[in-house]
Design a protein around this motif. Structure first.
Motif, PDB file in Angstrom:
ATOM      1  N   LYS A   1       0.826  -1.207   0.000  1.00 26.55           N
ATOM      2  CA  LYS A   1       0.000   0.000   0.000  1.00 26.55           C
ATOM      3  C   LYS A   1       0.865   1.263   0.000  1.00 26.55           C
ATOM      4  O   LYS A   1       0.616   2.196  -0.761  1.00 26.55           O
ATOM      5  N   ASN A   2       1.897   1.290   0.854  1.00 28.48           N
ATOM      6  CA  ASN A   2       2.773   2.456   0.905  1.00 28.48           C
ATOM      7  C   ASN A   2       3.484   2.671  -0.423  1.00 28.48           C
ATOM      8  O   ASN A   2       3.588   3.803  -0.916  1.00 28.48           O
ATOM      9  N   LEU A   3       3.987   1.586  -0.992  1.00 27.99           N
ATOM     10  CA  LEU A   3       4.687   1.695  -2.274  1.00 27.99           C
ATOM     11  C   LEU A   3       3.728   2.145  -3.381  1.00 27.99           C
ATOM     12  O   LEU A   3       4.121   2.872  -4.294  1.00 27.99           O
ATOM     13  N   ALA A   4       2.469   1.718  -3.292  1.00 29.64           N
ATOM     14  CA  ALA A   4       1.484   2.133  -4.291  1.00 29.64           C
ATOM     15  C   ALA A   4       1.208   3.629  -4.198  1.00 29.64           C
ATOM     16  O   ALA A   4       1.085   4.316  -5.223  1.00 29.64           O
ATOM     17  N   TYR A   5       1.104   4.153  -2.964  1.00 33.26           N
ATOM     18  CA  TYR A   5       0.918   5.597  -2.803  1.00 33.26           C
ATOM     19  C   TYR A   5       2.095   6.363  -3.405  1.00 33.26           C
ATOM     20  O   TYR A   5       1.923   7.363  -4.112  1.00 33.26           O
ATOM     21  N   ALA A   6       3.308   5.911  -3.101  1.00 31.12           N
ATOM     22  CA  ALA A   6       4.504   6.596  -3.600  1.00 31.12           C
ATOM     23  C   ALA A   6       4.575   6.532  -5.117  1.00 31.12           C
ATOM     24  O   ALA A   6       4.803   7.551  -5.790  1.00 31.12           O
TER      25      ALA A   6
ATOM     26  N   GLY B   1      -2.478  12.670  -4.085  1.00 31.75           N
ATOM     27  CA  GLY B   1      -2.059  11.510  -3.306  1.00 31.75           C
ATOM     28  C   GLY B   1      -2.642  11.536  -1.906  1.00 31.75           C
ATOM     29  O   GLY B   1      -3.091  10.512  -1.378  1.00 31.75           O
ATOM     30  N   THR B   2      -2.652  12.705  -1.283  1.00 28.10           N
ATOM     31  CA  THR B   2      -3.214  12.838   0.065  1.00 28.10           C
ATOM     32  C   THR B   2      -4.719  12.593   0.054  1.00 28.10           C
ATOM     33  O   THR B   2      -5.273  11.955   0.961  1.00 28.10           O
ATOM     34  N   ALA B   3      -5.398  13.087  -0.988  1.00 29.99           N
ATOM     35  CA  ALA B   3      -6.846  12.889  -1.094  1.00 29.99           C
ATOM     36  C   ALA B   3      -7.192  11.407  -1.219  1.00 29.99           C
ATOM     37  O   ALA B   3      -8.122  10.914  -0.562  1.00 29.99           O
ATOM     38  N   VAL B   4      -6.440  10.685  -2.047  1.00 29.29           N
ATOM     39  CA  VAL B   4      -6.679   9.243  -2.201  1.00 29.29           C
ATOM     40  C   VAL B   4      -6.418   8.516  -0.884  1.00 29.29           C
ATOM     41  O   VAL B   4      -7.192   7.649  -0.468  1.00 29.29           O
ATOM     42  N   ALA B   5      -5.324   8.892  -0.207  1.00 31.93           N
ATOM     43  CA  ALA B   5      -5.009   8.264   1.080  1.00 31.93           C
ATOM     44  C   ALA B   5      -6.103   8.541   2.107  1.00 31.93           C
ATOM     45  O   ALA B   5      -6.458   7.666   2.915  1.00 31.93           O
ATOM     46  N   TRP B   6      -6.671   9.736   2.089  1.00 33.39           N
ATOM     47  CA  TRP B   6      -7.756  10.079   3.010  1.00 33.39           C
ATOM     48  C   TRP B   6      -9.008   9.254   2.719  1.00 33.39           C
ATOM     49  O   TRP B   6      -9.648   8.724   3.637  1.00 33.39           O
ATOM     50  N   LEU B   7      -9.338   9.098   1.437  1.00 32.75           N
ATOM     51  CA  LEU B   7     -10.507   8.306   1.058  1.00 32.75           C
ATOM     52  C   LEU B   7     -10.359   6.850   1.487  1.00 32.75           C
ATOM     53  O   LEU B   7     -11.346   6.177   1.815  1.00 32.75           O
ATOM     54  N   LEU B   8      -9.117   6.361   1.495  1.00 26.41           N
ATOM     55  CA  LEU B   8      -8.865   4.971   1.873  1.00 26.41           C
ATOM     56  C   LEU B   8      -8.550   4.820   3.358  1.00 26.41           C
ATOM     57  O   LEU B   8      -8.195   3.729   3.818  1.00 26.41           O
TER      58      LEU B   8
ATOM     59  N   ASP C   1      -6.100   6.340   5.147  1.00 26.06           N
ATOM     60  CA  ASP C   1      -4.678   6.342   5.494  1.00 26.06           C
ATOM     61  C   ASP C   1      -4.103   7.742   5.682  1.00 26.06           C
ATOM     62  O   ASP C   1      -2.892   7.882   5.892  1.00 26.06           O
ATOM     63  N   ALA C   2      -4.922   8.765   5.592  1.00 24.09           N
ATOM     64  CA  ALA C   2      -4.495  10.138   5.913  1.00 24.09           C
ATOM     65  C   ALA C   2      -5.420  10.643   7.014  1.00 24.09           C
ATOM     66  O   ALA C   2      -6.647  10.552   6.896  1.00 24.09           O
ATOM     67  N   HIS C   3      -4.844  11.125   8.082  1.00 25.90           N
ATOM     68  CA  HIS C   3      -5.630  11.472   9.262  1.00 25.90           C
ATOM     69  C   HIS C   3      -5.446  12.951   9.611  1.00 25.90           C
ATOM     70  O   HIS C   3      -4.332  13.467   9.594  1.00 25.90           O
TER      71      HIS C   3
ATOM     72  N   GLY D   1      -0.375  24.435  10.308  1.00 21.99           N
ATOM     73  CA  GLY D   1       0.803  23.590  10.170  1.00 21.99           C
ATOM     74  C   GLY D   1       0.458  22.122  10.271  1.00 21.99           C
ATOM     75  O   GLY D   1       1.003  21.281   9.551  1.00 21.99           O
ATOM     76  N   SER D   2      -0.473  21.774  11.155  1.00 20.75           N
ATOM     77  CA  SER D   2      -0.894  20.387  11.300  1.00 20.75           C
ATOM     78  C   SER D   2      -1.583  19.888  10.041  1.00 20.75           C
ATOM     79  O   SER D   2      -1.481  18.709   9.689  1.00 20.75           O
ATOM     80  N   LEU D   3      -2.289  20.766   9.346  1.00 24.28           N
ATOM     81  CA  LEU D   3      -2.954  20.384   8.103  1.00 24.28           C
ATOM     82  C   LEU D   3      -1.929  19.994   7.042  1.00 24.28           C
ATOM     83  O   LEU D   3      -2.071  18.971   6.362  1.00 24.28           O
ATOM     84  N   VAL D   4      -0.881  20.790   6.905  1.00 27.85           N
ATOM     85  CA  VAL D   4       0.166  20.472   5.937  1.00 27.85           C
ATOM     86  C   VAL D   4       0.900  19.197   6.348  1.00 27.85           C
ATOM     87  O   VAL D   4       1.280  18.371   5.516  1.00 27.85           O
ATOM     88  N   ALA D   5       1.059  19.010   7.653  1.00 31.38           N
ATOM     89  CA  ALA D   5       1.781  17.836   8.153  1.00 31.38           C
ATOM     90  C   ALA D   5       1.010  16.549   7.927  1.00 31.38           C
ATOM     91  O   ALA D   5       1.572  15.457   8.076  1.00 31.38           O
ATOM     92  N   ALA D   6      -0.261  16.646   7.560  1.00 22.77           N
ATOM     93  CA  ALA D   6      -1.074  15.447   7.351  1.00 22.77           C
ATOM     94  C   ALA D   6      -0.757  14.729   6.049  1.00 22.77           C
ATOM     95  O   ALA D   6      -1.278  13.637   5.799  1.00 22.77           O
TER      96      ALA D   6
END
Length: 472
Positions: free
Chosen positions: A183-188, A218-225, A227-229, A351-356
């Motif tokens: 999963k991580n490699l797929a995101y990258a 990439g962040t949007a896809v991770a959030w939908l799945l 994996d982005a919090h 800053g926390s938003l960007v760090a997500a």
């Protein structure tokens, strides 16, 4: 078609000095923030954890770092008096200082007591950098293309593994089954492929935003799945100010000061390479005065870092790679990024938003950006006659030296801590090797070192090629 210059009073404005419209400044500046953020906050995180700071103290360090990064970047890009290169250089905390600062802080008892000794050394080293900058600038003649190209190639080579580590999930996951998961490699890979696709098929303006598009998508896809919090955004404060000497007055001790001055001498070499790299990319002439002004900015930023509870500063190679990819060379974009960094430093919630942004997504973009730094080095090495044995040996031995700390990590374990702090950095070891070998083969002989011919990049009356101030 890219517009590369404007005319004012019969004179051409170089793309570096062109002020873009506000919407483009905002987009391009925010792109720099996303590319920069993870590397910007990692140093206070590493140091804070090593010294045993509380979570609240760690968050304070991060906000102080971002605030100082923003001020330092504006000084470097905009220029104040004889301070600042006036080039699109983003300033960030140097990784070279991590090991020495950890050793200094732990030796002083750890915690906030250790920080006070660190800050005393940082402030003194920053003053020394500012004062020594004019003398170091005169040494530019000892940095011919074979040295500059080698150092930049080494910087790119040593940063690429950092991007690959993020692509696997981040250093914090090492030893965990999730590290290097499919999963991580797929995101990258997905982020990287999207960036490449946007560059390939997008119009010039869209291509210049390829990294931003890749990171957001990439962040949007991770959030939908799942994996982005963004829970940390909810918990973060809306407003926070880093006050000078928050932890108390710094303590000035001789040995820590000497160690930090050595670190800053090494970062001066790195900054010199970065200045030449950005000159190569933007086709803006770089001379000893440019290098001196850039080093003065490092010194001022480092003193400011010690005062505002942050650390030593250097031009960030990560963002040089982004300038190369986006082909947006206006220094005012970095000024806009600096304003964003100041806001992030004052607004912990933002800053926390960007760090997500998930580590694998960031890693996918970083692979391309860090590789671009190495590409600039290779481009400069293309001007060097590597059929000449001495030049070939400078490159070959320096690359070998740079790989020692990264591929054989215990290599210097038996060295004293102060020595290890210098040798454990591939950038430092490889860069110093290139400089020393060039002195041995070229400077201390009658052979004249080849210099960069800036006439290839900038000539009177002829506008630079369209690497421009931004696609239109």
């Amino acid at each position: 078609m890219a517009r590369v210059s404007r005319r004012h009073s019969g004179k051409q404005t170089h793309p570096v000095d062109e002020l873009l419209p506000l919407p483009k400044l905002t987009l391009y500046g925010f792109q720099h923030i996303l590319a920069f953020y993870a590397a910007a906050v990692i140093v206070p995180v590493l140091l804070g954890n090593a010294l045993g700071l509380s979570r609240e103290e760690l968050v304070y360090l991060i906000n102080a770092d971002l605030l100082t990064c923003g001020i330092a970047s504006i000084i470097q890009a905009l220029g104040v008096w004889k301070v600042g290169a006036r080039l699109p250089l983003v300033q960030g905390v140097t990784f070279t200082a991590v090991s020495p600062m950890v050793a200094i802080g732990i030796g002083a008892g750890g915690g906030t007591a250790g920080l006070l000794v660190v800050y005393g050394a940082v402030i003194t080293a920053g003053i020394a950098t500012f004062l020594f900058a004019p003398f170091f600038g005169k040494l530019v003649k000892y940095f011919p293309p074979v040295v500059i190209g080698t150092i930049l190639t080494i910087i790119g080579m040593t940063l690429i593994p950092v991007g690959l580590q993020d692509a696997a999930g981040g250093a914090h996951l090492m030893g965990d089954p999730a590290y290097g998961s499919g999963k991580n490699l797929a995101y990258a890979l997905g982020t990287l492929l999207l960036i490449l696709a946007v560059v390939r098929v997008g119009k010039p303006f869209l291509s210049s935003l390829a990294v931003l598009i890749g990171l957001v998508a990439g962040t949007a896809v991770a959030w939908l799945l799942g994996d982005a919090h963004f829970g940390a955004v909810r918990d973060a404060d809306w407003f926070g100010v880093s006050t000078p000497f928050h932890y108390g007055m710094p303590k000035f001790e001789l040995l820590p000061i000497i160690a930090m001055v050595v670190v800053m001498l090494i970062t001066m070499v790195e900054t010199t390479g970065d200045v030449y790299a950005i000159g190569e990319i933007t086709r803006k002439k770089v001379d000893s005065d440019t290098v001196t002004r850039a080093l003065r900015a490092d010194g001022v930023a480092t003193v400011l870092g010690g005062v505002l509870n942050s650390f030593p500063y250097v031009a960030f190679a990560e963002n040089i790679g982004l300038v190369r990819m986006s082909r947006v060379v206006s220094r005012f974009v970095v000024v806009a990024a600096g304003v964003f960094m100041i806001l992030l430093g004052l607004l912990p919630k933002a800053g926390s938003l960007v760090a997500a942004v998930p580590h694998p997504v960031l890693g996918g973009a970083a692979i391309a950006m860090f590789g671009m730094v190495a590409t600039v080095g290779i481009q400069i090495l293309g001007k060097v006659d590597l059929r000449e044995e001495r030049n070939a040996l400078i490159l070959a031995v320096s690359l070998g030296a740079a790989l020692l700390p990264t591929t054989v990590t215990p290599f210097f374990d038996r060295m004293p801590d102060d020595v290890r702090a210098v040798l454990d950095s591939g950038i430092t070891l490889g860069g110093l090797t290139a400089i020393v070998l060039n002195l041995f083969f070229n400077a201390f002989t009658r052979r004249k070192a080849m210099e960069i011919d800036w006439e290839d990049y900038e000539s009177d009356g002829t506008p630079p090629p369209p690497v421009g101030a931004g696609a239109r």
